[in-house]
Design a protein around this motif. Structure first.
Motif, PDB file in Angstrom:
ATOM      1  N   ILE A 166      -5.586  -4.997  -3.381  1.00  0.00           N
ATOM      2  CA  ILE A 166      -6.518  -6.122  -3.551  1.00  0.00           C
ATOM      3  C   ILE A 166      -5.828  -7.266  -4.297  1.00  0.00           C
ATOM      4  O   ILE A 166      -5.883  -8.427  -3.872  1.00  0.00           O
ATOM      5  CB  ILE A 166      -7.795  -5.684  -4.306  1.00  0.00           C
ATOM      6  N   ILE A 167      -5.146  -6.938  -5.379  1.00  0.00           N
ATOM      7  CA  ILE A 167      -4.468  -7.983  -6.153  1.00  0.00           C
ATOM      8  C   ILE A 167      -3.387  -8.638  -5.298  1.00  0.00           C
ATOM      9  O   ILE A 167      -3.288  -9.865  -5.216  1.00  0.00           O
ATOM     10  CB  ILE A 167      -3.861  -7.395  -7.449  1.00  0.00           C
ATOM     11  N   ALA A 168      -2.603  -7.810  -4.608  1.00  0.00           N
ATOM     12  CA  ALA A 168      -1.535  -8.353  -3.764  1.00  0.00           C
ATOM     13  C   ALA A 168      -2.114  -9.275  -2.695  1.00  0.00           C
ATOM     14  O   ALA A 168      -1.568 -10.351  -2.422  1.00  0.00           O
ATOM     15  CB  ALA A 168      -0.764  -7.208  -3.109  1.00  0.00           C
ATOM     16  N   SER A 169      -3.223  -8.866  -2.123  1.00  0.00           N
ATOM     17  CA  SER A 169      -3.843  -9.635  -1.064  1.00  0.00           C
ATOM     18  C   SER A 169      -4.234 -11.024  -1.556  1.00  0.00           C
ATOM     19  O   SER A 169      -3.978 -12.039  -0.906  1.00  0.00           O
ATOM     20  CB  SER A 169      -5.069  -8.860  -0.580  1.00  0.00           C
ATOM     21  N   PHE A 170      -4.847 -11.056  -2.737  1.00  0.00           N
ATOM     22  CA  PHE A 170      -5.278 -12.339  -3.274  1.00  0.00           C
ATOM     23  C   PHE A 170      -4.069 -13.213  -3.614  1.00  0.00           C
ATOM     24  O   PHE A 170      -4.049 -14.399  -3.302  1.00  0.00           O
ATOM     25  CB  PHE A 170      -6.168 -12.134  -4.504  1.00  0.00           C
ATOM     26  N   VAL A 171      -3.070 -12.606  -4.216  1.00  0.00           N
ATOM     27  CA  VAL A 171      -1.876 -13.379  -4.589  1.00  0.00           C
ATOM     28  C   VAL A 171      -1.207 -13.945  -3.338  1.00  0.00           C
ATOM     29  O   VAL A 171      -0.849 -15.127  -3.277  1.00  0.00           O
ATOM     30  CB  VAL A 171      -0.885 -12.501  -5.387  1.00  0.00           C
ATOM     31  N   ILE A 195      -4.968   3.987  -7.287  1.00  0.00           N
ATOM     32  CA  ILE A 195      -3.851   3.059  -7.494  1.00  0.00           C
ATOM     33  C   ILE A 195      -3.743   2.069  -6.346  1.00  0.00           C
ATOM     34  O   ILE A 195      -3.607   0.872  -6.564  1.00  0.00           O
ATOM     35  CB  ILE A 195      -2.528   3.834  -7.660  1.00  0.00           C
ATOM     36  N   SER A 196      -3.830   2.577  -5.109  1.00  0.00           N
ATOM     37  CA  SER A 196      -3.552   1.656  -3.996  1.00  0.00           C
ATOM     38  C   SER A 196      -4.652   0.610  -3.812  1.00  0.00           C
ATOM     39  O   SER A 196      -4.350  -0.540  -3.500  1.00  0.00           O
ATOM     40  CB  SER A 196      -3.298   2.414  -2.704  1.00  0.00           C
ATOM     41  N   THR A 197      -5.912   0.970  -4.035  1.00  0.00           N
ATOM     42  CA  THR A 197      -6.966  -0.018  -3.814  1.00  0.00           C
ATOM     43  C   THR A 197      -6.795  -1.246  -4.719  1.00  0.00           C
ATOM     44  O   THR A 197      -6.680  -2.360  -4.200  1.00  0.00           O
ATOM     45  CB  THR A 197      -8.362   0.618  -3.976  1.00  0.00           C
ATOM     46  N   PRO A 198      -6.746  -1.067  -6.048  1.00  0.00           N
ATOM     47  CA  PRO A 198      -6.564  -2.282  -6.857  1.00  0.00           C
ATOM     48  C   PRO A 198      -5.247  -2.991  -6.585  1.00  0.00           C
ATOM     49  O   PRO A 198      -5.206  -4.221  -6.535  1.00  0.00           O
ATOM     50  CB  PRO A 198      -6.626  -1.778  -8.296  1.00  0.00           C
ATOM     51  N   ALA A 199      -4.160  -2.212  -6.357  1.00  0.00           N
ATOM     52  CA  ALA A 199      -2.856  -2.852  -6.127  1.00  0.00           C
ATOM     53  C   ALA A 199      -2.904  -3.736  -4.890  1.00  0.00           C
ATOM     54  O   ALA A 199      -2.442  -4.883  -4.911  1.00  0.00           O
ATOM     55  CB  ALA A 199      -1.768  -1.783  -5.969  1.00  0.00           C
ATOM     56  N   GLY A 245       0.825  -1.204   0.000  1.00  0.00           N
ATOM     57  CA  GLY A 245       0.000   0.000   0.000  1.00  0.00           C
ATOM     58  C   GLY A 245       0.862   1.257   0.000  1.00  0.00           C
ATOM     59  O   GLY A 245       0.595   2.213  -0.738  1.00  0.00           O
ATOM     60  N   PHE A 246       1.914   1.229   0.792  1.00  0.00           N
ATOM     61  CA  PHE A 246       2.833   2.375   0.863  1.00  0.00           C
ATOM     62  C   PHE A 246       3.476   2.639  -0.501  1.00  0.00           C
ATOM     63  O   PHE A 246       3.509   3.777  -0.983  1.00  0.00           O
ATOM     64  CB  PHE A 246       3.909   2.110   1.923  1.00  0.00           C
ATOM     65  N   ALA A 247       3.958   1.547  -1.124  1.00  0.00           N
ATOM     66  CA  ALA A 247       4.566   1.693  -2.447  1.00  0.00           C
ATOM     67  C   ALA A 247       3.559   2.292  -3.423  1.00  0.00           C
ATOM     68  O   ALA A 247       3.888   3.201  -4.199  1.00  0.00           O
ATOM     69  CB  ALA A 247       5.067   0.342  -2.953  1.00  0.00           C
ATOM     70  N   SER A 248       2.317   1.797  -3.346  1.00  0.00           N
ATOM     71  CA  SER A 248       1.320   2.285  -4.299  1.00  0.00           C
ATOM     72  C   SER A 248       0.973   3.754  -4.035  1.00  0.00           C
ATOM     73  O   SER A 248       0.723   4.506  -4.973  1.00  0.00           O
ATOM     74  CB  SER A 248       0.070   1.415  -4.257  1.00  0.00           C
TER      75      SER A 248
END
Ligand SMILES: Nc1ncnc2c1ncn2[C@@H]1O[C@H](COP(=O)(O)OP(=O)(O)OP(=O)(O)O)[C@@H](O)[C@H]1O
Ligand SMILES: [Mg+2]
Lengths: 271, 209
Positions: A73-78, A67-71, A50-53
């Motif tokens: 969410i995807i990271a969380s699932f992965v 940017i941070s919300t989709p980033a 989240g910080f990076a995003s």
């Protein structure tokens, strides 16, 4: 005391109080599932991402949520998917992804000269809570609550034994997706207040505390929410009184409650 | 017979590159009992996981009844989970596409817990149970799904003589009601306990006749 009450006349304090309590409750309720499934590190990994995003968003000059919300969410699932597929590799994946993301975030924000905003992201700020954030936190908590009520039995089963759930023909990926998305939303909305460094504590600590005195999943969920609420209010008070960042106050009060509960449980067992 | 509960054709199951089940075919009808035997590591549990849908087939075809209940050899879930026996047993009913337990589900769970003599434990936390008590909880959970295909991976391990007898009485009842049962066992007396059963011996990933 009257100083504290006087603070309540400031709208930003009220916004922080309401949004913060709601997000804390959501975070801890989801935290119960994450702790029981041994995904405790997820919040930490997600907040670094989240910080990076956030850094990317400010470098590109676009609204952070886009940017941070989709980033996240995807990271969380992965991350959840990897943790589940390759049990131990999950920890390593989180550790690598989060430090790489943190390094990336720091690099981007120092290149774009945004070091002052870096501090705001890392430590959070109650001043940052806008009307939009407030509305978002209300919607988020209604969604979390509704999902926990409707899917309670499914969440119970999947948290207890995902493989057994699958053998019954339940679509476990769907529920995993729900939990990932909600966790990501909690991280994205919570990190504005507590800072990216501390949001994972808000997710994990109340569940760990409540686990000491709850013997059922249902009571654990309710107790974690209650502990988180109390700790948030106490933390906010601490932060005003000692003039420290809100996130730090919240984590200190959460830690104090955990230590107190542990000592109390120890003494009770001795008797 | 048209009442096929399981039809496995030329199944291949492997972990990464090691083939464990190689070109195995198996058909089980309603009311039939199939025992699976074989040495440690021969692939019995792997076959059961494949049938349960927890491992993909690398080749071959699997068709089976949707009303399947599976009792794994070792429950891989954490015992330190905040739940009581009744809550775990009830999860067996979750195959039905509904989100809340009905009164019927509770009554069924109570009936099955009584049959397996764990009704007294209904409100006990699972982390405080003995190994054999826990096995009976998992059997009860499986029966709560009202299966017509029951997969049991060494269900008798850790059961006392009395529970063993009860299990076989329940199985005979299920078979009479048209349920197909596939059970992994190392014990010949189990096999003698059910008449007209099939015995499938696994060796080198195939059925040994
Ligand atoms: N998760 C796994 N990953 C890789 N290999 C595995 C895994 N589980 C089992 N195996 C291997 O597959 C083979 C078959 O194992 P399986 O558990 O099916 O044997 P089994 O017949 O059930 O043995 P037992 O009588 O001891 O229960 C063994 O050689 C084992 O080493
Ligand atoms: Mg086995």
């Amino acid at each position: 005391m009257s100083d504290l009450l006087a603070l309540l006349s400031y709208p930003f304090v009220i916004r922080a109080l309401v949004a913060g309590s709601l997000i804390s409750i959501c975070a801890s309720v989801l935290g119960v599932i994450l702790v029981l499934k041994h995904y405790s590190l997820i919040g930490h990994g997600l907040s670094e991402i989240g910080f990076a995003s956030l850094s990317v968003a400010s470098a590109l000059n676009v609204p952070a949520v886009l940017i941070s919300t989709p980033a996240v969410i995807i990271a969380s699932f992965v991350i959840m998917f990897v943790s589940q597929k390759f049990k131990t590799a999950g920890d390593i994946a989180i550790a690598i992804a989060s430090s790489a993301a943190l390094a990336l975030g720091i690099s981007i924000s120092s290149l774009t000269g945004g070091t002052s905003s870096t501090g705001a992201y890392l430590f959070g700020s109650v001043l940052a809570v806008s009307d939009g954030d407030l509305i978002f936190s209300v919607i988020l908590s209604v969604v979390v609550l509704t999902i926990f009520i409707i899917f309670y039995n499914r969440l119970f089963l999947i948290t207890y034994n995902e493989n057994y759930a699958r053998s019954l023909g339940i679509n476990t990926t769907f529920y995993q997706l729900i939990i990932s998305v909600l966790t990501a939303l909690v991280v994205v909305s919570g990190m504005r207040i507590t800072g990216t460094l501390l949001i994972s504590g808000v997710i994990i600590l109340p569940a760990v505390t409540a686990k000491n005195f709850a013997s059922r999943f249902k009571t654990l969920v309710i107790m974690a929410g209650a502990v988180s609420f109390v700790a948030f209010i106490a933390g906010l008070v601490i932060s005003f009184v000692f003039n420290i960042p809100a996130g730090a106050g919240v984590i200190l009060s959460n830690s104090a409650i955990l230590i107190f509960v542990k000592i109390f449980a120890r003494l009770k067992n001795k008797k | 017979m048209t009442d096929i509960k399981l039809n496995l054709e030329n199944a291949v199951i492997k972990y990464e590159d090691t083939i464990v089940i190689n070109d195995l075919s198996l058909q089980v009808h309603g009311g039939e009992m199939a025992f699976i035997t074989g040495a440690n590591g021969s692939g019995k549990s792997t076959l059961m996981r494949g049938i349960a849908g927890l491992l993909p087939l690398s080749a071959g075809r699997l068709t089976r009844s949707a009303k399947m209940s599976y009792v794994p050899q070792i429950e891989e879930a954490d015992r330190d989970f905040p739940a009581c026996v009744r809550e775990i047993v009830l999860t067996g009913t979750q195959r039905k596409k509904k989100f809340f337990y009905t009164r019927c589900d509770y009554e069924l769970a109570n009936k099955i817990m009584k049959e397996l003599f764990i009704y007294e434990l209904a409100n006990r936390e699972i982390k405080n149970l003995s190994g054999g008590q826990l096995r009976r909880v998992f059997l009860a959970r499986a029966l709560c799904g009202e299966p017509d295909l029951l997969l049991l991976d060494e269900p008798c391990a850790g059961l006392d003589v009395e529970s063993h007898k009860i299990l076989f009485r329940i199985l005979e009842n299920e078979l009479a009601n048209g349920c197909a049962v596939i059970m992994v066992t190392h014990d010949d007396s189990d096999i003698e306990g059910i008449k007209d059963s099939h015995v499938i011996k696994i060796s080198d990933g195939r059925i040994k006749i």
